[in-house]
Motif scaffolding. Structure first.
Motif, PDB file in Angstrom:
ATOM      1  N   THR A   1       1.206  -1.132  -0.465  1.00  0.00           N
ATOM      2  CA  THR A   1       0.275   0.229  -0.309  1.00  0.00           C
ATOM      3  C   THR A   1       0.972   1.332   0.104  1.00  0.00           C
ATOM      4  O   THR A   1       2.095   1.198   0.381  1.00  0.00           O
ATOM      5  CB  THR A   1      -1.284   0.131   1.253  1.00  0.00           C
ATOM      6  OG1 THR A   1      -0.246   0.016   2.460  1.00  0.00           O
ATOM      7  CG2 THR A   1      -2.037  -1.353   1.028  1.00  0.00           C
ATOM      8  N   THR A   2      -0.158   2.245  -0.414  1.00  0.00           N
ATOM      9  CA  THR A   2       1.157   3.406  -0.423  1.00  0.00           C
ATOM     10  C   THR A   2       0.566   4.481   0.166  1.00  0.00           C
ATOM     11  O   THR A   2      -0.611   5.146  -0.107  1.00  0.00           O
ATOM     12  CB  THR A   2       1.410   3.691  -1.764  1.00  0.00           C
ATOM     13  OG1 THR A   2       2.125   5.026  -2.071  1.00  0.00           O
ATOM     14  CG2 THR A   2       0.727   2.931  -2.947  1.00  0.00           C
ATOM     15  N   THR A   3       1.168   5.804   0.783  1.00  0.00           N
ATOM     16  CA  THR A   3       1.256   6.979   1.086  1.00  0.00           C
ATOM     17  C   THR A   3       0.709   8.029   0.505  1.00  0.00           C
ATOM     18  O   THR A   3       0.272   8.780   0.561  1.00  0.00           O
ATOM     19  CB  THR A   3       2.071   7.829   1.897  1.00  0.00           C
ATOM     20  OG1 THR A   3       2.648   7.976   1.187  1.00  0.00           O
ATOM     21  CG2 THR A   3       2.619   6.655   2.928  1.00  0.00           C
ATOM     22  N   THR A   4       1.048   7.722  -1.394  1.00  0.00           N
ATOM     23  CA  THR A   4       0.299   8.799  -1.684  1.00  0.00           C
ATOM     24  C   THR A   4      -0.500   7.807  -3.034  1.00  0.00           C
ATOM     25  O   THR A   4      -0.180   7.093  -3.613  1.00  0.00           O
ATOM     26  CB  THR A   4       1.248   9.443  -3.197  1.00  0.00           C
ATOM     27  OG1 THR A   4       2.475   8.413  -3.138  1.00  0.00           O
ATOM     28  CG2 THR A   4       2.199  10.386  -1.815  1.00  0.00           C
ATOM     29  N   THR A   5      -0.923   9.005  -3.878  1.00  0.00           N
ATOM     30  CA  THR A   5      -1.295   8.290  -5.391  1.00  0.00           C
ATOM     31  C   THR A   5      -0.630   8.605  -6.408  1.00  0.00           C
ATOM     32  O   THR A   5      -1.276   6.754  -7.901  1.00  0.00           O
ATOM     33  CB  THR A   5      -2.569   8.928  -5.968  1.00  0.00           C
ATOM     34  OG1 THR A   5      -2.343   9.953  -6.495  1.00  0.00           O
ATOM     35  CG2 THR A   5      -3.552   9.674  -5.206  1.00  0.00           C
ATOM     36  N   THR A   6       0.632   7.713  -6.001  1.00  0.00           N
ATOM     37  CA  THR A   6       1.388   7.930  -7.207  1.00  0.00           C
ATOM     38  C   THR A   6       1.711   6.348  -6.905  1.00  0.00           C
ATOM     39  O   THR A   6       1.894   5.459  -5.404  1.00  0.00           O
ATOM     40  CB  THR A   6       2.669   7.990  -7.229  1.00  0.00           C
ATOM     41  OG1 THR A   6       3.690   7.438  -8.104  1.00  0.00           O
ATOM     42  CG2 THR A   6       3.062   8.295  -6.081  1.00  0.00           C
ATOM     43  N   ASP A   7       2.272   5.196  -7.810  1.00  0.00           N
ATOM     44  CA  ASP A   7       2.473   3.705  -7.889  1.00  0.00           C
ATOM     45  C   ASP A   7       3.682   3.861  -7.819  1.00  0.00           C
ATOM     46  O   ASP A   7       4.359   2.300  -7.411  1.00  0.00           O
ATOM     47  CB  ASP A   7       1.803   3.493  -9.538  1.00  0.00           C
ATOM     48  CG  ASP A   7       0.582   3.295  -9.669  1.00  0.00           C
ATOM     49  OD1 ASP A   7       0.387   3.357 -11.472  1.00  0.00           O
ATOM     50  OD2 ASP A   7       0.101   3.358  -8.751  1.00  0.00           O
ATOM     51  N   SER A   8       5.155   4.151  -7.583  1.00  0.00           N
ATOM     52  CA  SER A   8       5.811   4.462  -7.825  1.00  0.00           C
ATOM     53  C   SER A   8       6.602   4.989  -6.200  1.00  0.00           C
ATOM     54  O   SER A   8       7.581   6.141  -6.823  1.00  0.00           O
ATOM     55  CB  SER A   8       6.867   3.825  -8.382  1.00  0.00           C
ATOM     56  OG  SER A   8       6.829   5.693  -9.393  1.00  0.00           O
ATOM     57  N   PRO A   9       5.912   5.919  -5.179  1.00  0.00           N
ATOM     58  CA  PRO A   9       6.367   5.817  -4.173  1.00  0.00           C
ATOM     59  C   PRO A   9       8.080   6.009  -4.149  1.00  0.00           C
ATOM     60  O   PRO A   9       8.516   5.349  -4.221  1.00  0.00           O
ATOM     61  CB  PRO A   9       6.207   5.799  -3.276  1.00  0.00           C
ATOM     62  CG  PRO A   9       5.643   4.665  -3.434  1.00  0.00           C
ATOM     63  CD  PRO A   9       5.675   4.672  -4.406  1.00  0.00           C
ATOM     64  N   ARG A  10       9.096   7.007  -3.955  1.00  0.00           N
ATOM     65  CA  ARG A  10      10.038   6.652  -3.494  1.00  0.00           C
ATOM     66  C   ARG A  10      10.808   5.844  -2.541  1.00  0.00           C
ATOM     67  O   ARG A  10      12.242   5.441  -2.736  1.00  0.00           O
ATOM     68  CB  ARG A  10      11.366   8.102  -3.206  1.00  0.00           C
ATOM     69  CG  ARG A  10      12.288   8.016  -2.604  1.00  0.00           C
ATOM     70  CD  ARG A  10      12.807   9.203  -2.440  1.00  0.00           C
ATOM     71  NE  ARG A  10      14.419   9.397  -2.508  1.00  0.00           N
ATOM     72  CZ  ARG A  10      14.922  10.509  -2.283  1.00  0.00           C
ATOM     73  NH1 ARG A  10      15.001  12.030  -2.521  1.00  0.00           N
ATOM     74  NH2 ARG A  10      16.587  10.701  -1.269  1.00  0.00           N
ATOM     75  N   LEU A  11      10.419   5.509  -1.199  1.00  0.00           N
ATOM     76  CA  LEU A  11      10.957   5.195  -0.426  1.00  0.00           C
ATOM     77  C   LEU A  11      10.145   3.508  -0.435  1.00  0.00           C
ATOM     78  O   LEU A  11       9.358   3.143  -0.571  1.00  0.00           O
ATOM     79  CB  LEU A  11      10.666   5.378   1.143  1.00  0.00           C
ATOM     80  CG  LEU A  11      11.754   6.609   0.586  1.00  0.00           C
ATOM     81  CD1 LEU A  11      11.407   7.169   2.157  1.00  0.00           C
ATOM     82  CD2 LEU A  11      13.220   6.611   0.448  1.00  0.00           C
TER      83      LEU A  11
END
Length: 288
Positions: free
Chosen positions: A7-17
């Motif tokens: 899961t991710t903190t943003t709507t992007t599919d590729s967060p930095r970390l």
């Protein structure tokens, strides 16, 4: 087997970390309780940096670290490698960090002005765990504690305090059914016991004695939280990685104790530990 749910903190599919954490039973966001991964997660949320979680089943931790060219984070008393999580991977710089204190330091160095500010402000962290003894499972003391040595020593002593009483928590750990037996066998092996159930502490009287011991062990730590009455953190209203160190363990205990026991701990010494846990969960406790 490896659980690649992310899961991710943003709507992007590729967060930095990318953050590698131990997969407890689903729903993972509710059941995740390992203290060191929680230290890293609190630090990530403290810094407000977008990341995704990769959940790793306990039997797959060693091969996961090896696949990322990370050595074992610790060694057992017999000298064998102890492979642990968390791991943080920076997909921009290529850095891979496999220790909660090092992860927090990397976040502070790489994103110094992000989120809630400095994870490592100067403060008095003179807490010594009474009754510390050598045990089979390694703690947070590392080969090189030159990174924030005062925080590193505090980390070790806090780990001692809670680890010495971890029998209170073993029965309450929730694992995926398909790996539960394998995980419990491994825990028993580490403790030098024939079966996982031998780690349980049963009976109200026996549990009360261990809770009383924990309360006494945490007395000096609680006094540190009373120095600044504006609380709930050691520096009053300002959180730091020292609070996160304690908070990682409070998260574990809050999720694994028998009914009514966490409420006791939360109320000790004027409620300092309950207030700390509540504040950390509210401000930095989101499981992304």
């Amino acid at each position: 087997m490896e659980d690649n749910t992310t899961t991710t903190t943003t709507t992007t599919d590729s967060p930095r970390l990318t953050y590698y954490d131990i997969a407890f039973a689903k729903p993972r966001e509710q059941n995740t309780a390992a203290p060191n991964p929680w230290k890293g997660r609190y630090a990530l949320n403290f810094k407000s940096i977008p990341y995704k979680t990769q959940w790793i089943q306990m039997p797959d931790i060693a091969k996961t670290r090896q696949s990322l060219n990370l050595p074992a984070g610790r060694k057992f008393a017999d000298g064998t490698d102890f492979y642990t999580l968390p791991i943080l991977k920076d997909n921009v710089t290529g850095a891979v960090i496999g220790d909660s204190l090092d992860i927090a330091n990397y976040l502070q160095v790489t994103f110094p002005d992000s989120g809630a500010g400095d994870l490592f402000p100067a403060q008095d962290l003179n807490f010594v765990c009474p009754g510390a003894v050598e045990i089979l499972v390694p703690l947070s003391k590392r080969e090189d504690d030159s990174v924030h040595p005062d925080y590193a020593l505090f980390n070790t002593n806090v780990d001692w305090a809670f680890t010495l009483h971890c029998q209170l928590t073993t029965k309450g750990m929730k694992w995926d059914p398909e790996v539960r037996e394998q995980v419990e066998k491994e825990f028993a092996r580490r403790a030098g016991l024939e079966k996982f159930e031998d780690m349980y502490i049963e009976g109200k009287e026996e549990r009360r004695k261990l809770l009383d011991s924990l309360e006494k062990t945490l007395e000096a730590l609680a006094e540190m939280y009373k120095r600044d009455e504006s609380g709930p953190f050691l520096l009053g209203e300002r959180a730091s990685f020292a609070d996160i160190i304690v908070g990682g363990w409070l998260r574990m205990y809050s999720k694994t104790l028998e009914e009514g026991e966490w409420e006791q701990i939360a109320g000790w010494y004027g409620g300092v530990f309950g207030k700390l846990h509540g504040a950390l969960q509210e401000r930095f406790g989101i499981v992304h």
